[in-house]
Design a protein around this motif. Structure first.
Motif, PDB file in Angstrom:
ATOM      1  N   THR A  27       0.823  -1.217   0.000  1.00  0.00           N
ATOM      2  CA  THR A  27       0.000   0.000   0.000  1.00  0.00           C
ATOM      3  C   THR A  27       0.853   1.261   0.000  1.00  0.00           C
ATOM      4  O   THR A  27       0.316   2.371   0.035  1.00  0.00           O
ATOM      5  N   THR A  28       2.187   1.096  -0.055  1.00  0.00           N
ATOM      6  CA  THR A  28       3.077   2.253  -0.097  1.00  0.00           C
ATOM      7  C   THR A  28       2.787   3.085  -1.346  1.00  0.00           C
ATOM      8  O   THR A  28       2.821   2.576  -2.463  1.00  0.00           O
ATOM      9  N   PRO A  29       2.509   4.385  -1.199  1.00  0.00           N
ATOM     10  CA  PRO A  29       2.222   5.220  -2.376  1.00  0.00           C
ATOM     11  C   PRO A  29       3.433   5.339  -3.294  1.00  0.00           C
ATOM     12  O   PRO A  29       4.579   5.286  -2.853  1.00  0.00           O
ATOM     13  N   TRP A  36      -1.258   5.309  -7.980  1.00  0.00           N
ATOM     14  CA  TRP A  36      -0.816   3.941  -7.695  1.00  0.00           C
ATOM     15  C   TRP A  36      -0.148   3.814  -6.344  1.00  0.00           C
ATOM     16  O   TRP A  36       0.457   4.760  -5.826  1.00  0.00           O
ATOM     17  N   ASP A  37      -0.234   2.582  -5.801  1.00  0.00           N
ATOM     18  CA  ASP A  37       0.657   2.157  -4.732  1.00  0.00           C
ATOM     19  C   ASP A  37       1.536   1.051  -5.311  1.00  0.00           C
ATOM     20  O   ASP A  37       1.433   0.725  -6.512  1.00  0.00           O
ATOM     21  N   LEU A  38       2.421   0.462  -4.504  1.00  0.00           N
ATOM     22  CA  LEU A  38       3.339  -0.543  -5.034  1.00  0.00           C
ATOM     23  C   LEU A  38       2.604  -1.772  -5.555  1.00  0.00           C
ATOM     24  O   LEU A  38       3.046  -2.399  -6.522  1.00  0.00           O
ATOM     25  N   GLY A  39       1.492  -2.105  -4.931  1.00  0.00           N
ATOM     26  CA  GLY A  39       0.724  -3.238  -5.418  1.00  0.00           C
ATOM     27  C   GLY A  39       0.186  -2.996  -6.816  1.00  0.00           C
ATOM     28  O   GLY A  39       0.252  -3.882  -7.687  1.00  0.00           O
ATOM     29  N   GLY A  42       3.199  -3.047  -9.353  1.00  0.00           N
ATOM     30  CA  GLY A  42       3.618  -4.407  -9.684  1.00  0.00           C
ATOM     31  C   GLY A  42       2.572  -5.132 -10.511  1.00  0.00           C
ATOM     32  O   GLY A  42       2.907  -5.854 -11.468  1.00  0.00           O
ATOM     33  N   GLY A  43       1.302  -4.940 -10.171  1.00  0.00           N
ATOM     34  CA  GLY A  43       0.231  -5.560 -10.929  1.00  0.00           C
ATOM     35  C   GLY A  43       0.193  -5.083 -12.362  1.00  0.00           C
ATOM     36  O   GLY A  43      -0.022  -5.875 -13.294  1.00  0.00           O
ATOM     37  N   HIS A  44       0.406  -3.789 -12.560  1.00  0.00           N
ATOM     38  CA  HIS A  44       0.405  -3.233 -13.921  1.00  0.00           C
ATOM     39  C   HIS A  44       1.538  -3.832 -14.754  1.00  0.00           C
ATOM     40  O   HIS A  44       1.329  -4.233 -15.904  1.00  0.00           O
ATOM     41  N   THR A 130      12.199   2.313 -11.592  1.00  0.00           N
ATOM     42  CA  THR A 130      12.593   3.572 -10.972  1.00  0.00           C
ATOM     43  C   THR A 130      11.480   4.104 -10.076  1.00  0.00           C
ATOM     44  O   THR A 130      11.739   4.602  -8.974  1.00  0.00           O
ATOM     45  N   ASP A 131      10.234   3.993 -10.530  1.00  0.00           N
ATOM     46  CA  ASP A 131       9.100   4.428  -9.708  1.00  0.00           C
ATOM     47  C   ASP A 131       9.079   3.691  -8.376  1.00  0.00           C
ATOM     48  O   ASP A 131       8.866   4.293  -7.313  1.00  0.00           O
TER      49      ASP A 131
END
Length: 251
Positions: A27-29, A36-39, A42-44, A130-131
């Motif tokens: 859930t980290t922005p 987006w968050d990290l989830g 990664g999903g994208h 990088t994001d």
């Protein structure tokens, strides 16, 4: 870079991205992708890997629906990391196996050889890796060889990006942007016309023509700047032109 080099660099970038995800709070922005968050990031990436793989393996000259590849994305960090890492294996296998002459759907609805996707997916992975690094406050830079290629890739694909219907914001008459790398012998000129823009690399040793605005930075930071990531170059000239370009073209 050739096709094999794109595939190898793509594998490295996905491997680096996947290595950032285990044991993290998904859930980290992601500040550079505000929605987006990290989830979601990664999903994208994992969904895009599989979407492009399906396009290549089917030889589709039509855009496949993306939504079906966003189903069943892992919601636990280590599982998501493994899923993203596994996606690149199938993608690279498809890129290597595809006949050189095979045409598939690409940006703008244009069919191009499948090799297009090796380059496109490399830079998709490099930017989103990088994001993720920025979100986790770890060092984020891009290999100079990849960044140099990526500057030319983004300038090539910009006219095909659907979100650029408002590109008129940076149309002009004879205005120009010069990008100057400080760590490699490379520079690029963007000439902005009334209806479109044109770009070209400036040859080594060639006397540059004065530009409306010049942006100077490492090649990695120029690359990230063009992608709208937080990498501020040194600016000389009309900074408002560069600001309008950034506001209109950043993904």
């Amino acid at each position: 870079m050739d096709h094999g080099e794109y595939c190898k660099a793509l594998f490295r970038e996905i491997d680096r991205l996947a290595a950032l995800l285990p044991d993290t709070d998904l859930t980290t922005p992601v500040p550079s992708c505000p929605a987006w968050d990290l989830g979601k990031l990664g999903g994208h990436v994992g969904a895009t890997e599989r979407w492009v793989t399906a396009m290549i393996t089917s030889g589709s000259t039509e855009k496949l629906p993306f939504a079906e590849f966003e189903e069943n994305i892992p919601t636990e960090a280590t599982a998501l990391s493994d899923w993203v890492a596994a996606g690149v294996d199938g993608l690279i296998s498809a890129l290597v196996a595809a006949p050189a002459h095979q045409q598939v759907w690409t940006l703008g609805g244009t069919t191009r050889p499948t090799a297009f996707w090796a380059r496109r997916m490399l830079h998709e992975a490099a930017v989103h890796r990088t994001d993720a690094a920025l979100a986790l406050n770890v060092p984020a830079s891009v290999d100079p060889v990849v960044a140099r290629d990526g500057i030319e890739e983004i300038l090539t694909i910009l006219p095909y990006a659907p979100r650029l219907a408002g590109f008129g914001a940076v149309r002009g008459d004879g205005q120009s942007i010069e990008l100057v790398a400080t760590d490699v012998d490379a520079r690029w000129r963007i000439d902005i016309g009334a209806a479109s823009f044109a770009w070209r690399p400036t040859a080594a040793g060639q006397e540059p023509v004065e530009a409306t605005v010049t942006a100077t930075a490492t090649v990695s930071n120029l690359y990230l700047f063009l992608w709208g990531r937080p990498a501020v170059p040194q600016i000389a000239g009309d900074s408002s032109l560069l600001a309008r370009w950034s506001a209109t073209t950043a993904f």
